[in-house]
Design a protein around this motif. Structure first.
Motif, PDB file in Angstrom:
ATOM      1  N   TRP A 352       0.704  -1.438   0.248  1.00  0.00           N
ATOM      2  CA  TRP A 352      -0.603   0.315  -0.265  1.00  0.00           C
ATOM      3  C   TRP A 352       1.229   1.283  -0.094  1.00  0.00           C
ATOM      4  CZ3 TRP A 352      -5.278   0.605  -0.012  1.00  0.00           C
ATOM      5  CH2 TRP A 352      -6.050  -0.796  -0.683  1.00  0.00           C
ATOM      6  N   LEU A 353       0.232   2.490  -1.111  1.00  0.00           N
ATOM      7  CA  LEU A 353       1.320   3.743  -1.281  1.00  0.00           C
ATOM      8  C   LEU A 353       0.473   4.787  -0.467  1.00  0.00           C
ATOM      9  CD1 LEU A 353       2.040   2.891  -4.645  1.00  0.00           C
ATOM     10  CD2 LEU A 353       3.650   2.298  -3.038  1.00  0.00           C
ATOM     11  N   LEU A 354       1.327   5.701   0.299  1.00  0.00           N
ATOM     12  CA  LEU A 354       0.750   6.942   0.373  1.00  0.00           C
ATOM     13  C   LEU A 354       0.936   8.232   0.102  1.00  0.00           C
ATOM     14  CD1 LEU A 354       0.385   8.379   3.717  1.00  0.00           C
ATOM     15  CD2 LEU A 354       2.558   9.003   3.646  1.00  0.00           C
ATOM     16  N   GLY A 355      -0.281   9.413   0.132  1.00  0.00           N
ATOM     17  CA  GLY A 355      -0.005  10.322  -0.827  1.00  0.00           C
ATOM     18  C   GLY A 355      -0.896  10.485  -2.384  1.00  0.00           C
ATOM     19  N   ASN A 356      -0.737  11.525  -2.893  1.00  0.00           N
ATOM     20  CA  ASN A 356      -1.216  11.849  -4.451  1.00  0.00           C
ATOM     21  C   ASN A 356      -1.056  11.157  -5.752  1.00  0.00           C
ATOM     22  OD1 ASN A 356       0.555  13.494  -4.491  1.00  0.00           O
ATOM     23  ND2 ASN A 356      -0.337  15.123  -4.178  1.00  0.00           N
ATOM     24  N   ASP A 357      -1.452  10.912  -6.678  1.00  0.00           N
ATOM     25  CA  ASP A 357      -0.349   9.801  -7.313  1.00  0.00           C
ATOM     26  C   ASP A 357       0.903  10.927  -7.737  1.00  0.00           C
ATOM     27  OD1 ASP A 357      -3.146   9.486  -8.455  1.00  0.00           O
ATOM     28  OD2 ASP A 357      -3.239   9.869 -10.120  1.00  0.00           O
ATOM     29  N   ARG A 358       1.757  11.919  -7.877  1.00  0.00           N
ATOM     30  CA  ARG A 358       2.413  12.250  -7.526  1.00  0.00           C
ATOM     31  C   ARG A 358       3.861  12.426  -6.735  1.00  0.00           C
ATOM     32  NH1 ARG A 358       6.373  16.796  -6.496  1.00  0.00           N
ATOM     33  NH2 ARG A 358       5.017  17.827  -4.915  1.00  0.00           N
ATOM     34  N   ARG A 359       2.925  11.759  -5.239  1.00  0.00           N
ATOM     35  CA  ARG A 359       4.371  11.266  -4.603  1.00  0.00           C
ATOM     36  C   ARG A 359       4.242  10.023  -4.327  1.00  0.00           C
ATOM     37  NH1 ARG A 359       4.138  13.430   1.047  1.00  0.00           N
ATOM     38  NH2 ARG A 359       5.708  12.097   2.476  1.00  0.00           N
ATOM     39  N   ARG A 360       3.144   8.958  -4.935  1.00  0.00           N
ATOM     40  CA  ARG A 360       3.220   7.796  -5.079  1.00  0.00           C
ATOM     41  C   ARG A 360       3.905   7.578  -6.666  1.00  0.00           C
ATOM     42  NH1 ARG A 360      -2.588   7.629  -5.027  1.00  0.00           N
ATOM     43  NH2 ARG A 360      -2.610   7.250  -6.606  1.00  0.00           N
ATOM     44  N   GLY A 361       3.724   8.433  -8.019  1.00  0.00           N
ATOM     45  CA  GLY A 361       4.466   7.814  -8.629  1.00  0.00           C
ATOM     46  C   GLY A 361       4.068   6.732  -9.375  1.00  0.00           C
ATOM     47  N   TYR A 362       3.011   6.432  -9.174  1.00  0.00           N
ATOM     48  CA  TYR A 362       2.203   5.444  -9.586  1.00  0.00           C
ATOM     49  C   TYR A 362       0.385   5.812  -9.758  1.00  0.00           C
ATOM     50  CZ  TYR A 362       1.250   0.202  -9.641  1.00  0.00           C
ATOM     51  OH  TYR A 362       0.932  -0.952 -10.353  1.00  0.00           O
ATOM     52  N   PRO A 363      -0.252   5.462 -10.313  1.00  0.00           N
ATOM     53  CA  PRO A 363      -1.828   6.272 -10.490  1.00  0.00           C
ATOM     54  C   PRO A 363      -2.848   4.966  -9.516  1.00  0.00           C
ATOM     55  CG  PRO A 363      -1.351   4.672 -12.239  1.00  0.00           C
ATOM     56  CD  PRO A 363       0.701   4.226 -11.762  1.00  0.00           C
ATOM     57  N   MET A 364      -2.060   3.790  -8.786  1.00  0.00           N
ATOM     58  CA  MET A 364      -3.047   2.847  -7.962  1.00  0.00           C
ATOM     59  C   MET A 364      -2.807   2.971  -6.822  1.00  0.00           C
ATOM     60  SD  MET A 364      -4.539   1.335 -10.497  1.00  0.00           S
ATOM     61  CE  MET A 364      -5.684   0.713  -9.711  1.00  0.00           C
ATOM     62  N   ARG A 365      -3.390   2.592  -5.796  1.00  0.00           N
ATOM     63  CA  ARG A 365      -3.143   3.161  -4.422  1.00  0.00           C
ATOM     64  C   ARG A 365      -1.772   1.499  -4.270  1.00  0.00           C
ATOM     65  NH1 ARG A 365      -5.600   5.520  -0.684  1.00  0.00           N
ATOM     66  NH2 ARG A 365      -4.497   5.026   1.036  1.00  0.00           N
ATOM     67  N   THR A 366      -1.738   0.400  -4.482  1.00  0.00           N
ATOM     68  CA  THR A 366      -0.722  -0.686  -4.346  1.00  0.00           C
ATOM     69  C   THR A 366      -0.621  -1.261  -5.050  1.00  0.00           C
ATOM     70  OG1 THR A 366      -2.613  -2.003  -5.129  1.00  0.00           O
ATOM     71  CG2 THR A 366      -2.793  -1.379  -2.438  1.00  0.00           C
TER      72      THR A 366
END
Length: 399
Positions: A352-366
């Motif tokens: 699981w990833l924290l943050g918005n799309d830019r912070r995640r560097g990935y479009p999905m939450r996982t």
């Protein structure tokens, strides 16, 4: 337009250098601007994950820190290191100052030289075992300003302003730390670090050997089989169990997380709310702190406790001497091979990833990864539920 951002750092204009020589109010409502005349050596930035036990030996003193942290709230604060005058400094700041001093003296003895280093230390606390999604620590308020005003961000200006900390759209600290004070009897809340990865998107990148180790070959890298093109489709995961008196240090750009439940990444879903009480069973009290270079700005709009002129001496017994710290060994749970996937080994580990799309560097939450080939999910689960042993695992990127 970038001037509007920099004005946030510069108001009020108080330099770190002048703060060391000027008495008066020692708390600024927001970050201040050090002058270029204050030349500071920053910590070395080679990739490293280090774990020490017996940093804080006394249970009574850990409890004192825990109770102060619980009463002081969850907000971020910042102070300048080294502390020159203990007057007005709280027990957390004095303890972190002592810990950093032990680490600096160790580096001085190791390198055979003494250098006056000055940092900004950002810290905050947590007292419960919470699910913390994977993220890298950044200058949070600067990141929010960027998200709200993307057209006003000039990369060249930011790189000039923050040469040691600005990279790929974010400011990262030099080092991150976790100091574990109290761990409940049922807590299996390891800190999980993905070295050399700063976003969810990085978890799916193939890194060269140099990138994987920040340009430094480590003992862990020898555990990995080399592919013919010197690229790797495996992701290093280091799990550090929460243990009272333990200190964790990792590179400031490293992605890290705390799953709850500990095997959350391998569960299809989770029901209900997690228990937080009683504290002796479910508590996970930690002090988290980041080190920022003293010749750059501290993190934006974080309350800063500036040094006054020298005064009352700092106590030297707030933590154990470095010689008494016990550096934890890292146990390799598996060494990946380059075999192709098969139904028996292709088992998902969903981070699981924290943050918005830019912070995640990935479009999905996982981000979907695969468990190790040697032992599969059970090896991952055993590392995540370990009570003390620090483990290294090689997850596999999904194809």
């Amino acid at each position: 337009a970038i001037c509007r951002l920099f004005s946030l750092f510069e108001s009020p204009i108080l330099s770190f250098a002048s703060a060391l020589s000027t008495s008066g109010s020692n708390v600024s409502p927001q970050s201040t601007l050090p002058t270029s005349s204050c030349k500071v050596n920053t910590p070395h930035t080679s990739h490293v994950v280090q774990v020490w036990d017996n940093v804080l030996e006394s249970n009574d003193y850990r409890n004192e820190l825990h109770h102060y942290a619980a009463e002081s709230g969850l907000g971020h604060k910042c102070f300048s290191y080294p502390i020159q005058n203990r007057d007005g400094k709280n027990i957390i700041e004095l303890t972190l100052n002592a810990i950093l001093t032990q680490m600096e003296e160790r580096e001085e003895n190791k390198n055979g030289r003494r250098a006056a280093k000055q940092y900004f230390v950002e810290y905050w606390t947590r007292q419960e075992w919470r699910h913390i999604e994977a993220h890298a620590d950044v200058d949070e308020n600067l990141a929010k300003f960027h998200d709200a005003n993307p057209s006003e961000m000039e990369v060249d200006d930011l790189m000039t302003r923050f040469p040691a900390t600005y990279k790929n759209g974010y400011r990262y600290p030099i080092y991150g730390h976790v100091l574990y004070l109290h761990v409940g009897s049922e807590v299996k809340g390891p800190t999980c670090i993905f070295p050399s990865r700063s976003s969810g998107g990085d978890l799916l990148r193939s890194f060269s050997n140099e990138e994987q180790n920040h340009g430094n070959e480590s003992d862990c890298s020898s555990q990995r089989n080399n592919a013919s093109d010197n690229k790797y489709d495996h992701v290093q995961l280091i799990t550090v169990p929460a243990k009272a008196g333990r200190l964790l240090r990792f590179h400031g750009r490293d992605l890290h997380a705390v799953p709850r439940p500990h095997d959350l990444w391998m569960l299809p879903f989770v029901k209900g709310s997690p228990e937080t009480e009683p504290e002796d069973i479910w508590g996970r009290s930690v002090i988290l702190f980041n080190v920022w270079p003293g010749d750059e700005d501290p993190p934006l709009s974080v309350p800063l406790d500036l040094n006054e002129e020298e005064g009352n001496q700092i106590e030297e017994n707030l933590c154990n001497k470095f010689e008494e710290w016990n550096e934890a060994s890292v146990f390799p749970r598996t060494a990946p091979s380059v075999q192709s996937d098969s139904p028996s080994t292709n088992k998902s580990v969903k981070v699981w990833l924290l943050g918005n799309d830019r912070r995640r560097g990935y479009p999905m939450r996982t981000v979907p990864l695969h468990a190790t080939e040697d032992g599969g999910r059970e090896v991952v689960r055993e590392a995540l539920e370990e009570e003390s042993l620090v483990s290294i695992i090689w997850l596999r990127q999904s194809k």
